[in-house]
Structures are given as C-alpha cells and as structure tokens.
Design an enzyme around this catalytic site. Structure first.
Site, PDB file in Angstrom:
ATOM      1  CB  SER A 100      -7.916   0.098  25.663  1.00  0.00           C
ATOM      2  OG  SER A 100      -8.889  -0.827  25.211  1.00  0.00           O
ATOM      3  CE1 TYR A 131      -5.377  -3.582  28.175  1.00  0.00           C
ATOM      4  CE2 TYR A 131      -7.537  -3.242  27.200  1.00  0.00           C
ATOM      5  CZ  TYR A 131      -6.167  -3.128  27.136  1.00  0.00           C
ATOM      6  OH  TYR A 131      -5.579  -2.550  26.032  1.00  0.00           O
TER       7      TYR A 131
END
Length: 194
Positions: free
Chosen positions: A89, A103
């Site tokens: 990501s 995350y």
C-alpha cells in the site's frame, strides 16, 4: 490479457487462513507454481488508543504472516524463473490521514520481506517484488466516493487508478520482462508518495 504469461501457473491469494494448504493444493493440482501474488489484505483503521490487540493480531496475520507463509510454501514448488509479487500500500510510505498506523505498519513489513526474499531467492532465479497501489477505483473505494476529491488532491496525477493499472505492474513483474527486477518497490499511486 498479457500473452507473455500464457501457460504460467499463478496463484493470487485473497485470504489469511490456511494459505500454506492453498499453495500446496494449487501446485499439486496444477503440477507446479510459477507465480505467487500475495494479495490478501486486512484494512482496519482506528486511532492508536482505540485499536484492540485482537485487531492488531488480525491485521498482522493477514498482512504480514499470510504473505510470509504463502511465500514459504510457494518456493517449494518454484523453479528458476519463479515470481513472487507482494501487494502492499502507498500508506507504507505516506500516511496522510490519522488512523492508519496499524495498516501502514503492517504494509511496511512487506518492504523488508520483499528485499530480504529478493536477496535470498536471487540465487535460485526467483524474483520477489512489491507493488504499492494508491487509491484505486473499486467497489470498496470508488473514485466518486465521499473522500475522492481529498484523496485526488494528494496525487500528482489528480485521480484514482483503475484496477488494470495495478494489474499491469503485477503482470510486468510476473512476466519475462521483469526477469532482472528483484527486491524492488513499484508505486502505482499516481504520484501520491512523491
């Protein structure tokens, strides 16, 4: 469709449980494994003091443990020319909103895994690379969603990626043209991290 990948046996993960059983089964049924794409992901957001230890464990299990276990199982079935592509990501390099600590931390772990496995497996002619997508127009994150204008403002190109943009980077790294790329991170994020 990328014709360079015709005839290749690929497994794209999408879950965190039983993944080593899934790799072995796929390779057993298809006779080999040429490409592994570690695509599983848990996207839990929240302020640091509000995140539970269970949420931490779930995120690490899916975003860190699953790619490790899948890669470990996959290399047992790969020969020279094998490819592992991890999906990370862009938040691993730039978290612009609060609540992304868990995350982002879990996706940052893939940078170390990718580099270390790239070094370890290079002698076997197996490449390992990381693709860090940015905002991508999907059902869960539509390009016309409520935060799209704000997110678009963070990208140099000013718009979301299409799923095909991310797939093209994966196909390049998994195909014959990616044979001399290993341990690399490719940001497919419209310039979000620059």
């Amino acid at each position: 469709m990328n014709n360079a990948l015709d005839g290749k046996v690929a497994l794209v993960t999408g879950g965190g449980r039983g993944i080593g059983a899934a790799v072995d089964r796929a390779a057993g049924e298809l006779g080999r494994l040429d490409i592994l794409v570690n695509n599983a992901g848990a996207f839990l957001l929240g302020q640091l003091e509000q995140l539970s230890l269970d949420e931490f464990e779930q995120t690490v299990a899916v975003n860190v443990r699953a790619p490790f276990v899948a890669s470990q199982a996959a290399v047992r079935h790969m020969s020279a020319g094998g490819r592992i592509v991890n999906i990370g990501s862009n938040t691993a390099e730039r978290a612009v909103f609060p609540g992304f600590s868990l995350y982002a931390m879990s996706k940052t772990a893939l940078i170390g895994l990718t580099k270390a496995l790239g070094r370890e497996l290079g002698g076997r002619a197996i490449t390992v690379n990381l693709v860090n997508p940015g905002a991508t127009d999907t059902e869960l994150n539509p390009a016309d969603g409520p935060n799209a204008d704000t997110i678009n403002g963070f990208t140099a190109l000013g718009h979301y990626a299409q799923p095909a943009d991310v797939a093209a980077a994966v196909a390049f790294l998994a195909g014959p043209d990616g044979r001399y790329v290993t341990g690399a991170t490719v940001n497919v994020d419209g310039g979000f991290t620059i």
